[in-house]
Design an enzyme around this catalytic site. Structure first.
Site, PDB file in Angstrom:
ATOM      1  N   THR A 249       3.168  16.751  59.699  1.00 41.32           N
ATOM      2  CA  THR A 249       1.900  17.471  59.726  1.00 41.32           C
ATOM      3  C   THR A 249       2.023  18.443  60.854  1.00 41.32           C
ATOM      4  OG1 THR A 249       0.605  15.676  58.879  1.00 41.32           O
ATOM      5  CG2 THR A 249      -0.583  17.360  59.982  1.00 41.32           C
ATOM      6  N   ASN A 463      -4.290   5.665  64.525  1.00 43.65           N
ATOM      7  CA  ASN A 463      -4.196   5.896  63.091  1.00 43.65           C
ATOM      8  C   ASN A 463      -4.985   4.885  62.277  1.00 43.65           C
ATOM      9  OD1 ASN A 463      -2.255   8.234  62.376  1.00 43.65           O
ATOM     10  ND2 ASN A 463      -1.367   7.231  64.166  1.00 43.65           N
TER      11      ASN A 463
END
Length: 468
Positions: A249, A463
């Protein structure tokens, strides 16, 4: 520039980022570049700063990021795209002329709408005038509706800029499965366009606007010479998690005012990406949205580069490599939950690709990353990761060092100061510095590098709590 009465976003410069061979900060993760709302007058003297460590070279680092090169403007603003907060979430980089354009994209087959669009555009177009970037929604796995949302945004910004829609490229980052907040984005575009400038402040606002879980913005520029003429290369990037070759990402925009032909520029950008963004890893996940767009305005007056085999091409390639490696290392340094950067250098292979592959294998190893976080000088995990990289080498040629500590020679472990090596890892983590792992596998002349970070408890926490 915004008027002094308007809200403006800046990044505070933290002291002591640079050391002779690595960058450090004085208080681990609490002290980071962060966005704040203030006035331009209040922001005076605060310039964009991220922990960027450039390789040695003939260039000099300068301020300006994506606006350092001639012909480029940028802007960043809050458009209401993020789930919470007032951090900028919409960025724009434009060029005053048709810029030679190159793009490198994710290898993930679940590619986001903007990735599909940009790849399609660059198949038929050699130039671009603008890059629009949003944070908050990845616009991946959103079907035809998500693709149309993106086209509507492209059409609107093209009209405002008075350019062709195919001259606008787009990048998105955020939650997978969520479409762009189109109405909010379209409403913000006139303000975004009118906010553009070639100032350091707007370059920084743009760099902040593209971040998601990043704790620092990443922006850098260098100045050097090509053919005896001054040129500049600048860039910004985002990335903190879901970072793994090939790219992660990771969004990036690179700008230069060097003059270079399209096919040569695209090859140079690919080489630089392979030496930088494709050599970083945080967690082993490859994103749906990876994109690096590189634009060359040609406004420096430097000689046109039409071959890879000329001195001018080598000069520009070196600057491009430096900027991308600086940004890439900054991304790995900012890995979610990380306490240190890990730099792996491999020597002794016949080709650069072989050395890079081994370095990437070691930097990607969860066991190596966990050992570094646990302050365990575990040479066995390093040796194992080098061995399964898929590159053949003779075991009796293997050498491994951790910082100044030699751990293995001729394929055999050496007696070493385990407490000292552990303390090296501990002290490096305390200042969020750089752990160096040096590996030699033979007598070849090639060298490759890769960068990662340690793997901490906080990575799981960050996360686990990230919205879906």
């Amino acid at each position: 520039m915004h008027s002094c009465s308007h809200t403006h976003f800046v990044s505070f410069k933290l002291p002591h980022f640079f050391a002779p061979k690595s960058f450090v900060v004085s208080s681990r993760r609490e002290l980071r570049v962060f966005a704040v709302a203030t006035t331009v007058e209040e922001a005076s003297g605060n310039i964009p700063a991220a922990p960027i460590s450039l390789p040695q070279g003939s260039w000099k680092q300068i301020a300006g990021g994506v606006t350092a090169a001639k012909g480029f403007k940028a802007a960043g603003m809050y458009a209401g795209l993020r789930a919470a907060g007032k951090k900028p979430d919409l960025a724009l980089v434009t060029c005053d002329v048709e810029a030679v354009a190159a793009g490198v994209f994710t290898t993930n087959v679940v590619a986001a709408a903007p990735v599909v669009y940009c790849k399609k555009v660059l198949e038929t177009s050699k130039t671009a005038r603008a890059v629009l970037i949003n944070a908050g929604q990845a616009n991946a796995a959103t079907g035809d509706a998500g693709y149309q949302d993106m086209l509507d945004c492209v059409g609107s910004i093209a009209t405002l800029l008075k350019v062709k829609p195919e001259e606008v490229l787009i990048e998105s980052t955020g939650v997978i499965g969520q479409r762009i907040k189109k109405e909010e984005l379209l409403h913000a575009l006139p303000t975004l366009v009118n906010s553009r400038s070639d100032s350091v402040e707007e370059a920084d606002s743009a760099a902040v606007a593209i971040t998601t879980t990043d704790l620092v913005s990443k922006s850098v520029a260098v100045e050097s010479q090509v053919g005896g003429i001054k040129i500049r290369v600048g860039g910004m990037a985002k990335g903190s998690g879901m970072i793994h070759p090939n790219m992660a990402t990771m969004l990036g925009v690179i700008t230069t005012d060097a003059l270079v032909e399209s096919d040569i520029w695209r090859k140079m950008v690919k080489v630089a990406v392979n030496r930088s963004f494709n050599q970083i890893t945080v967690d082993g996940d490859t994103s749906t949205n990876d994109t690096v767009i590189a634009l060359a305005s040609g406004l420096s007056g430097s000689p046109s580069i039409s071959s890879l085999n000329c001195k001018e091409a080598a000069q520009l390639q070196a600057c491009l490599d430096a900027v991308m490696q600086g940004l890439a290392k900054s991304i790995a340094w900012d890995g979610e939950g990380a306490t240190c950067l890990i730099e792996v250098t491999v020597k002794g292979t016949e080709t650069e690709a072989e050395a890079a592959k081994i370095a990437r294998s070691v930097a990607s190893s969860s066991l190596v990353k966990a050992a570094v976080y646990g302050r365990d000088p575990n040479w066995g995990r390093i040796a194992a990761a080098a061995g399964y990289a898929g590159v053949s080498f003779q075991m009796d040629k293997l050498k491994i060092s951790l910082g100044e500590f030699s751990l293995m020679e001729s394929g055999q472990p050496l007696p070493f100061d385990r407490d000292g090596a552990s303390n090296y890892l501990k002290k490096t983590g305390e200042v969020h510095g750089t752990v160096t792992i040096d590996i030699s596998v033979g007598d070849g002349a090639a060298i490759g590098k890769a960068w990662g970070c340690d793997l901490s408890y906080d990575y799981v926490k960050i996360n686990a709590e990230y919205t879906s």
